[in-house]
Design an enzyme around this catalytic site. Structure first.
Site, PDB file in Angstrom:
ATOM      1  CD  GLN A   1      -0.495  17.237 -11.855  1.00 47.94           C
ATOM      2  OE1 GLN A   1      -1.154  18.262 -11.803  1.00 47.94           O
ATOM      3  NE2 GLN A   1       0.690  17.191 -12.418  1.00 47.94           N
ATOM      4  CG  ASP A   2      -1.242   9.857  -8.617  1.00 49.68           C
ATOM      5  OD1 ASP A   2      -1.084  10.602  -7.636  1.00 49.68           O
ATOM      6  OD2 ASP A   2      -1.694   8.706  -8.523  1.00 49.68           O
ATOM      7  CG  ASN A   3       2.929  14.363 -12.209  1.00 51.00           C
ATOM      8  OD1 ASN A   3       1.871  14.486 -12.811  1.00 51.00           O
ATOM      9  ND2 ASN A   3       3.458  15.350 -11.519  1.00 51.00           N
TER      10      ASN A   3
ATOM     11  CE  LYS B   1      12.071  22.476 -15.834  1.00 48.46           C
ATOM     12  NZ  LYS B   1      10.729  22.099 -15.414  1.00 48.46           N
ATOM     13  CG  ASP B   2      16.278  20.008 -15.610  1.00 49.70           C
ATOM     14  OD1 ASP B   2      15.629  20.930 -15.075  1.00 49.70           O
ATOM     15  OD2 ASP B   2      15.887  18.830 -15.631  1.00 49.70           O
TER      16      ASP B   2
ATOM     17  CE1 TYR C   1       6.095  14.753  -9.849  1.00 46.87           C
ATOM     18  CE2 TYR C   1       7.107  12.916 -10.995  1.00 46.87           C
ATOM     19  CZ  TYR C   1       6.712  14.237 -10.967  1.00 46.87           C
ATOM     20  OH  TYR C   1       6.932  15.046 -12.063  1.00 46.87           O
TER      21      TYR C   1
ATOM     22  CD  GLU D   1      -2.847   0.820   2.484  1.00 44.28           C
ATOM     23  OE1 GLU D   1      -2.486   1.275   3.585  1.00 44.28           O
ATOM     24  OE2 GLU D   1      -3.910   0.186   2.317  1.00 44.28           O
TER      25      GLU D   1
ATOM     26  NE  ARG E   1      13.236  12.446 -16.415  1.00 42.11           N
ATOM     27  CZ  ARG E   1      12.649  12.654 -17.592  1.00 42.11           C
ATOM     28  NH1 ARG E   1      12.000  13.773 -17.823  1.00 42.11           N
ATOM     29  NH2 ARG E   1      12.716  11.734 -18.541  1.00 42.11           N
TER      30      ARG E   1
ATOM     31  CG  ASP F   1       8.225  23.942 -14.012  1.00 43.57           C
ATOM     32  OD1 ASP F   1       8.606  23.435 -12.952  1.00 43.57           O
ATOM     33  OD2 ASP F   1       8.501  23.462 -15.137  1.00 43.57           O
TER      34      ASP F   1
ATOM     35  CG  HIS G   1      12.233  20.164 -11.856  1.00 41.70           C
ATOM     36  ND1 HIS G   1      11.894  19.013 -12.531  1.00 41.70           N
ATOM     37  CD2 HIS G   1      13.206  20.746 -12.600  1.00 41.70           C
ATOM     38  CE1 HIS G   1      12.631  18.907 -13.627  1.00 41.70           C
ATOM     39  NE2 HIS G   1      13.443  19.954 -13.684  1.00 41.70           N
TER      40      HIS G   1
ATOM     41  CE  LYS H   1       7.158  18.138  -7.186  1.00 45.05           C
ATOM     42  NZ  LYS H   1       8.332  18.354  -8.041  1.00 45.05           N
TER      43      LYS H   1
END
Length: 190
Positions: free
Chosen positions: A49-51, A172-173, A135, A31, A62, A146, A65, A75
């Site tokens: 929200q799930d990503n 971006k990174d 996440y 779980e 990555r 962002d 952020h 998160k």
């Protein structure tokens, strides 16, 4: 209700969580999120929200952020496949741990998760090809809010297991600014 093993990191409010796994020769069941169980250990967040992301190459970085207020996100992060080093940085100006970080290895095998409250930047580097990260977020993605902090900002002193030359980065990174050049959260001691 079974509580996960929970250990607060040195960054107040950030936790390493290890859900209990029930396994046999077929595999396991765990779980990974239970609102009541996590509220028992002090994490009471409404996720919206799930990503899920896949990084094809080992050495993909990555982050780091975050989203600026009022669009901050807490998160809950776990690795669905592969292995990664997950990094959390306190970006709450005035916090006793401002600019400090913690790093935790997450893998599909170890089942470890990291909870990151608002006011922290987050990033990771993959240690295997085809690594997946899953996440939950407490706030919706807001493109205008962002931000990305340079992952190898010398002021942060993060001991990444990869050099910038070897890191697989998005534009971006790769173009991210050091932390000192960012608009940050203000620490609230209450």
């Amino acid at each position: 209700m079974v509580l996960p093993e929970a250990r607060e990191l040195h960054l107040k409010g950030a936790y390493v969580l290890t859900p209990r796994r029930y396994g046999d020769d077929r595999g396991f069941f765990a779980e990974t999120w239970n609102r009541r169980a996590l509220a028992e250990v002090g994490i009471d967040v409404d996720f919206v929200q799930d990503n899920h992301s896949l990084s094809r190459q080992k050495g993909t970085v990555r982050g780091l952020h975050y989203q600026v207020p009022p669009h901050g996100q807490a998160k809950l992060i776990r690795c669905g496949r592969g292995r990664l080093i997950d990094v959390v940085v306190d970006i709450r100006k005035g916090s006793p741990t401002f600019g400090q970080h913690d790093a935790v290895e997450l893998s599909a095998e170890n089942g470890v998760q990291v909870f990151i409250p608002e006011g922290f930047a987050h990033g990771f580097v993959t240690r295997e090809d085809d690594t997946e990260i899953c996440y939950k977020c407490s706030g919706y993605y807001a493109p205008g809010a962002d931000r990305s902090v340079r992952f190898d900002d010398p002021a942060l002193g993060i001991d990444w297991p990869i050099t910038r030359a070897d890191a697989v980065l998005s534009d971006k990174d790769a173009d991210a600014l050091p932390l000192a050049e960012h608009t940050l959260f203000t620490w609230d001691a209450t």
